[in-house]
Design a protein around this motif. Structure first.
Motif, PDB file in Angstrom:
ATOM      1  N   TYR A   1       0.855  -1.182   0.000  1.00 39.68           N
ATOM      2  CA  TYR A   1       0.000   0.000   0.000  1.00 39.68           C
ATOM      3  C   TYR A   1       0.893   1.234   0.000  1.00 39.68           C
ATOM      4  O   TYR A   1       1.926   1.263   0.656  1.00 39.68           O
ATOM      5  N   ALA A   2       0.485   2.240  -0.763  1.00 40.61           N
ATOM      6  CA  ALA A   2       1.222   3.503  -0.791  1.00 40.61           C
ATOM      7  C   ALA A   2       0.231   4.654  -0.695  1.00 40.61           C
ATOM      8  O   ALA A   2      -0.848   4.597  -1.285  1.00 40.61           O
ATOM      9  N   GLU A   3       0.602   5.662   0.066  1.00 38.76           N
ATOM     10  CA  GLU A   3      -0.238   6.846   0.219  1.00 38.76           C
ATOM     11  C   GLU A   3       0.646   8.067  -0.013  1.00 38.76           C
ATOM     12  O   GLU A   3       1.691   8.216   0.618  1.00 38.76           O
ATOM     13  N   ALA A   4       0.228   8.923  -0.949  1.00 39.49           N
ATOM     14  CA  ALA A   4       1.023  10.104  -1.289  1.00 39.49           C
ATOM     15  C   ALA A   4       0.115  11.307  -1.420  1.00 39.49           C
ATOM     16  O   ALA A   4      -1.080  11.175  -1.689  1.00 39.49           O
ATOM     17  N   GLY A   5       0.711  12.466  -1.275  1.00 40.85           N
ATOM     18  CA  GLY A   5      -0.035  13.711  -1.390  1.00 40.85           C
ATOM     19  C   GLY A   5      -0.110  14.209  -2.818  1.00 40.85           C
ATOM     20  O   GLY A   5       0.411  13.598  -3.766  1.00 40.85           O
ATOM     21  N   GLU A   6      -0.756  15.339  -2.974  1.00 39.66           N
ATOM     22  CA  GLU A   6      -0.972  15.946  -4.281  1.00 39.66           C
ATOM     23  C   GLU A   6       0.348  16.322  -4.967  1.00 39.66           C
ATOM     24  O   GLU A   6       0.487  16.177  -6.181  1.00 39.66           O
ATOM     25  N   GLU A   7       1.324  16.779  -4.190  1.00 42.19           N
ATOM     26  CA  GLU A   7       2.615  17.178  -4.767  1.00 42.19           C
ATOM     27  C   GLU A   7       3.314  16.011  -5.463  1.00 42.19           C
ATOM     28  O   GLU A   7       3.899  16.176  -6.524  1.00 42.19           O
ATOM     29  N   PHE A   8       3.262  14.834  -4.864  1.00 40.26           N
ATOM     30  CA  PHE A   8       3.906  13.662  -5.462  1.00 40.26           C
ATOM     31  C   PHE A   8       3.209  13.254  -6.759  1.00 40.26           C
ATOM     32  O   PHE A   8       3.853  12.938  -7.753  1.00 40.26           O
ATOM     33  N   VAL A   9       1.881  13.292  -6.746  1.00 38.90           N
ATOM     34  CA  VAL A   9       1.115  12.941  -7.945  1.00 38.90           C
ATOM     35  C   VAL A   9       1.397  13.937  -9.065  1.00 38.90           C
ATOM     36  O   VAL A   9       1.596  13.561 -10.221  1.00 38.90           O
ATOM     37  N   ASN A  10       1.455  15.225  -8.730  1.00 43.20           N
ATOM     38  CA  ASN A  10       1.790  16.242  -9.729  1.00 43.20           C
ATOM     39  C   ASN A  10       3.182  16.024 -10.303  1.00 43.20           C
ATOM     40  O   ASN A  10       3.399  16.207 -11.501  1.00 43.20           O
ATOM     41  N   LEU A  11       4.126  15.636  -9.453  1.00 39.20           N
ATOM     42  CA  LEU A  11       5.486  15.349  -9.929  1.00 39.20           C
ATOM     43  C   LEU A  11       5.474  14.170 -10.904  1.00 39.20           C
ATOM     44  O   LEU A  11       6.078  14.235 -11.975  1.00 39.20           O
ATOM     45  N   LEU A  12       4.767  13.107 -10.566  1.00 40.75           N
ATOM     46  CA  LEU A  12       4.702  11.943 -11.463  1.00 40.75           C
ATOM     47  C   LEU A  12       4.075  12.298 -12.803  1.00 40.75           C
ATOM     48  O   LEU A  12       4.592  11.936 -13.862  1.00 40.75           O
ATOM     49  N   PHE A  13       2.961  13.034 -12.767  1.00 40.76           N
ATOM     50  CA  PHE A  13       2.291  13.401 -14.013  1.00 40.76           C
ATOM     51  C   PHE A  13       3.105  14.407 -14.821  1.00 40.76           C
ATOM     52  O   PHE A  13       2.979  14.482 -16.037  1.00 40.76           O
ATOM     53  N   SER A  14       3.961  15.180 -14.163  1.00 42.51           N
ATOM     54  CA  SER A  14       4.784  16.141 -14.902  1.00 42.51           C
ATOM     55  C   SER A  14       5.771  15.435 -15.831  1.00 42.51           C
ATOM     56  O   SER A  14       6.166  15.987 -16.847  1.00 42.51           O
ATOM     57  N   PHE A  15       6.154  14.208 -15.497  1.00 43.63           N
ATOM     58  CA  PHE A  15       7.052  13.454 -16.382  1.00 43.63           C
ATOM     59  C   PHE A  15       6.346  13.046 -17.674  1.00 43.63           C
ATOM     60  O   PHE A  15       6.988  12.840 -18.698  1.00 43.63           O
ATOM     61  N   LEU A  16       5.028  12.932 -17.647  1.00 42.76           N
ATOM     62  CA  LEU A  16       4.275  12.566 -18.846  1.00 42.76           C
ATOM     63  C   LEU A  16       4.178  13.719 -19.845  1.00 42.76           C
ATOM     64  O   LEU A  16       3.874  13.497 -21.009  1.00 42.76           O
ATOM     65  N   THR A  17       4.415  14.934 -19.395  1.00 47.52           N
ATOM     66  CA  THR A  17       4.305  16.096 -20.277  1.00 47.52           C
ATOM     67  C   THR A  17       5.628  16.480 -20.927  1.00 47.52           C
ATOM     68  O   THR A  17       5.667  17.415 -21.708  1.00 47.52           O
ATOM     69  N   LEU A  18       6.697  15.772 -20.601  1.00 51.42           N
ATOM     70  CA  LEU A  18       8.005  16.112 -21.174  1.00 51.42           C
ATOM     71  C   LEU A  18       8.018  15.860 -22.677  1.00 51.42           C
ATOM     72  O   LEU A  18       7.616  14.786 -23.135  1.00 51.42           O
ATOM     73  N   PRO A  19       8.499  16.819 -23.458  1.00 47.75           N
ATOM     74  CA  PRO A  19       8.621  16.584 -24.904  1.00 47.75           C
ATOM     75  C   PRO A  19       9.694  15.526 -25.182  1.00 47.75           C
ATOM     76  O   PRO A  19      10.725  15.477 -24.505  1.00 47.75           O
TER      77      PRO A  19
END
Length: 140
Positions: A28-46
Motif C-alpha cells: 500500500y502507498a499513500e502520497a499527497g498531491e505534490e507527489f502525484v503532480n510530480l509523477l504526471f509532470s514526467f508525462l508532459t516532457l517533450p
C-alpha cells in the motif's frame, strides 16, 4: 538543483508505504498531491527534451537518428533558425510546467501571430484564447 533553485529551501514530498517483508513488495502507498503532480509532470516532457538530455549516452534507434537529422539540417530546409531551435530544444507548453521539476525544463511562452493575408475580406477572424489546463472551471 539548478541555478537559483539551489539557494531556496528544498521542498520535501512524503510518501507512506506499507511493505511486506516476507514478500519483499509494497502492499500500500499513500502520497499527497505534490507527489502525484510530480509523477504526471514526467508525462508532459517533450520527446525531443529527453533525447537531448540522453545524447551523451548515444541513443540508438530511429528517435536518436531523427533528432540527429534535425540537428544537421541547414537554414535552407527551415523557415528560420527559430524553428530549428524549437525542434532541437523543445520546451513545455504553457500551463504544463511543474514548479519544482527536478529536470529544470522551462515552459514556452508563445504569442499568437495571425497572417492577415490568409483571411478573406468577407469572413471574420475569430480570436484564439489559451485555456489553463490546470484550471478547475473550463468555459465551453
Amino acid at each position: 538543483m539548478l541555478g537559483d533553485a539551489a539557494n531556496e529551501e528544498e521542498e520535501k514530498i512524503s510518501i507512506k508505504l506499507i511493505v511486506s517483508k516476507s514478500r519483499k513488495m509494497v502492499c500500500y502507498a499513500e502520497a499527497g498531491e505534490e507527489f502525484v503532480n510530480l509523477l504526471f509532470s514526467f508525462l508532459t516532457l517533450p520527446l525531443g527534451f529527453i533525447v537531448k538530455q540522453m545524447q551523451d549516452n548515444s541513443m540508438k534507434g530511429c528517435i536518436g537518428q531523427l533528432y540527429k537529422s534535425v540537428q544537421d539540417l541547414d537554414e535552407q530546409c527551415l523557415k528560420s533558425n527559430n524553428h530549428k531551435k524549437m525542434l532541437v530544444s523543445p520546451k513545455l507548453l504553457p500551463g504544463f510546467g511543474y514548479k519544482n521539476h527536478p529536470l529544470g525544463i522551462e515552459e514556452a511562452s508563445y504569442r499568437l501571430a495571425v497572417d492577415t493575408t490568409l483571411i478573406h475580406s468577407n469572413k471574420q477572424a475569430k480570436s484564439v484564447e489559451f485555456i489553463d489546463p490546470k484550471s478547475r472551471c473550463n468555459k465551453r
